[in-house]
Design a protein around this motif. Structure first.
Motif, short mmCIF file in Angstrom:
data_model
loop_
_atom_site.label_atom_id
_atom_site.label_comp_id
_atom_site.label_asym_id
_atom_site.label_seq_id
_atom_site.Cartn_x
_atom_site.Cartn_y
_atom_site.Cartn_z
N SER A 1 1.34 9.29 -6.60
CA SER A 1 2.63 10.22 -5.75
C SER A 1 2.72 11.74 -6.10
O SER A 1 2.28 11.82 -7.11
CB SER A 1 4.49 9.41 -6.91
N ILE B 1 0.37 -1.14 0.50
CA ILE B 1 -0.31 0.25 0.16
C ILE B 1 1.24 1.38 0.34
O ILE B 1 0.22 2.12 -0.50
CB ILE B 1 -0.79 -0.26 1.17
N ASP B 2 2.70 1.51 0.55
CA ASP B 2 3.66 2.08 -0.01
C ASP B 2 4.45 1.63 0.29
O ASP B 2 4.98 1.10 0.69
CB ASP B 2 3.06 3.00 1.50
N SER C 1 7.89 8.84 -3.07
CA SER C 1 6.83 7.84 -2.35
C SER C 1 5.40 7.54 -3.47
O SER C 1 5.27 7.96 -4.58
CB SER C 1 6.51 8.57 -0.70
N SER D 1 1.12 5.21 -2.77
CA SER D 1 0.93 4.63 -2.67
C SER D 1 -0.42 4.13 -3.54
O SER D 1 -0.16 4.19 -4.51
CB SER D 1 -0.09 5.97 -1.52
N TYR D 2 -0.92 3.03 -3.21
CA TYR D 2 -2.35 2.61 -3.52
C TYR D 2 -2.73 2.14 -3.09
O TYR D 2 -3.13 1.48 -2.15
CB TYR D 2 -0.89 0.94 -4.14
N GLN D 3 -3.73 2.27 -3.92
CA GLN D 3 -5.27 1.84 -3.54
C GLN D 3 -5.82 1.23 -5.01
O GLN D 3 -6.16 1.42 -5.33
CB GLN D 3 -6.24 3.47 -4.28
#
Length: 232
Positions: free
Chosen positions: A51, A29-30, A37, A39-41
């Motif tokens: 990003s 997820i991160d 950085s 993040s993944y949804q």
């Protein structure tokens, strides 16, 4: 999981922490570093990669593997196919519907043998990634060490969405670039060595020595990566 990078060369010398967080379903997820950085949804068979607070990429999944990647701020699309064993077979990079490059993956003995990257606009720029391997087996903790796909896919695609990895950890990757229609020239050699835990003999770190050929002569860079905590 937390990875710690230390990179040194005649140009740069720094340490960078890479922190990866997972949810209860063991989905990443991160990914957080000192310089960037992601993040993944997750929403069914779609993953949005963010990003810098913005949507950067949209990844379509099939059987948990990335099959279509759209870069939101451009017109680039990567289309990925897999073999019957769930390993990457080919990546087509398209721009506005036109194929710009084709990356084809070849396997031997359960490991990725080489990747051929064909540039459709200029065949003189074709390149190849050739791999050699250790006897160390890949597991959930060490598959993140297999960075070679980043050169082709980009570092925003989680290793957990790239299909099956090689059975063994690499000992060497040789990047060669075509200089005419028949010959390849050595461009960069990556050599990998591993640090073992004195407690249980598991792999806890990797050192990469890569030699870059330049007009002014070779530049040698080392990259040390350590697992600082246990992966889920």
């Amino acid at each position: 999981m937390k990875l710690t990078h230390h990179i040194s060369s005649i140009i740069t010398d720094f340490t960078e922490d890479v922190i990866m967080r997972f949810n209860s379903a063991k989905q990443i997820i991160d990914v957080i570093t000192s310089s960037q950085s992601f993040s993944y949804q997750y929403n069914g068979n779609e993953v949005i990669v963010r990003s810098g607070g913005n949507d950067a990429h949209k990844i379509a999944l099939d059987n948990g593997r990335a099959v279509n990647i759209i870069t939101i701020d451009s017109k680039d699309v990567q289309k990925i196919s897999y073999d019957s064993d769930g390993r990457m077979k080919q990546i087509l990079l398209e721009h506005e519907g036109v194929v710009r490059s084709i990356s084809t993956f070849f396997y031997a003995g359960g490991n990725l043998d080489y990747v051929l990257v064909e540039i459709k606009d200029d065949e003189r720029l074709d390149s190849k990634y050739i791999f050699e391997y250790t006897n160390f087996k890949t597991d959930a903790r060490t598959q993140s060490f297999q960075f070679f796909n980043e050169s082709i896919l980009g570092n925003f695609v989680p290793v957990t969405l790239r299909g099956s990895s090689s059975f063994n950890l690499p000992s060497k990757m040789i990047y060669v670039r075509k200089i005419n229609n028949y010959d390849y020239k050595y461009a960069t050699v990556y050599e990998y060595t591993y640090t073992m835990s004195p407690a249980n003999g598991s792999v806890i770190g990797m050192s990469t020595k890569y030699t870059v050929q330049t007009k002014g002569g070779p530049i040698v860079i080392t990259d040390n990566v350590n697992i600082a905590s246990t992966c889920p």
